[in-house]
Design an enzyme around this catalytic site. Structure first.
Site, short mmCIF file in Angstrom:
data_model
loop_
_atom_site.label_atom_id
_atom_site.label_comp_id
_atom_site.label_asym_id
_atom_site.label_seq_id
_atom_site.Cartn_x
_atom_site.Cartn_y
_atom_site.Cartn_z
N THR A 36 0.85 -1.19 0.00
CA THR A 36 0.00 0.00 0.00
C THR A 36 0.89 1.23 0.00
OG1 THR A 36 -0.14 0.34 2.40
CG2 THR A 36 -1.66 -1.27 1.44
N CYS A 37 0.28 2.40 0.07
CA CYS A 37 1.06 3.64 0.09
C CYS A 37 1.85 3.79 1.39
CB CYS A 37 0.17 4.84 -0.14
SG CYS A 37 -1.12 5.05 1.10
N ASN A 38 1.46 3.10 2.45
CA ASN A 38 2.12 3.25 3.74
C ASN A 38 2.91 2.04 4.20
OD1 ASN A 38 1.39 5.88 4.40
ND2 ASN A 38 -0.63 5.22 5.02
N ARG A 39 2.84 0.93 3.45
CA ARG A 39 3.56 -0.26 3.92
C ARG A 39 3.77 -1.27 2.80
NH1 ARG A 39 -1.62 -2.04 7.15
NH2 ARG A 39 -2.54 -3.44 5.64
#
Length: 90
Positions: free
Chosen positions: A46-49
């Site tokens: 994802t955009c964060n992980r």
């Protein structure tokens, strides 16, 4: 044993996450490499992980091998301690 190796906004600085960021075109090759080594693997990106789940016979060597696969997919050099762990028996 199911093992998770990953980096998220909670535990890795932005520059590290940017280096590890996998594009949609990178995921099939990463999965192929992981599945060839472990049989069962999944990637959550994802955009964060970025997280890799794999069914592994031994934790420490697997963490090194997964780190190597992530580094290869990202086009960066794996840390020396990751390479040493990856050299262990599986």
């Amino acid at each position: 044993m199911l093992t998770l190796v990953g980096a998220s906004h909670r535990d890795a600085p932005l520059d590290v996450r940017e280096q590890l960021a996998a594009g949609a075109e990178d995921i099939p090759g990463l999965l192929e490499q992981l599945r060839a080594r472990f049989g069962a693997a999944a990637v959550l990106n994802t955009c964060n992980r970025l997280e890799v789940y794999a069914a592994v016979p031994a934790f420490h060597p697997a963490v090194g091998a997964i780190g190597e696969a992530l580094a290869l997919a990202a086009g960066i050099q794996a840390p020396a301690h990751g390479r040493a762990a990856a050299d262990g028996p599986l």
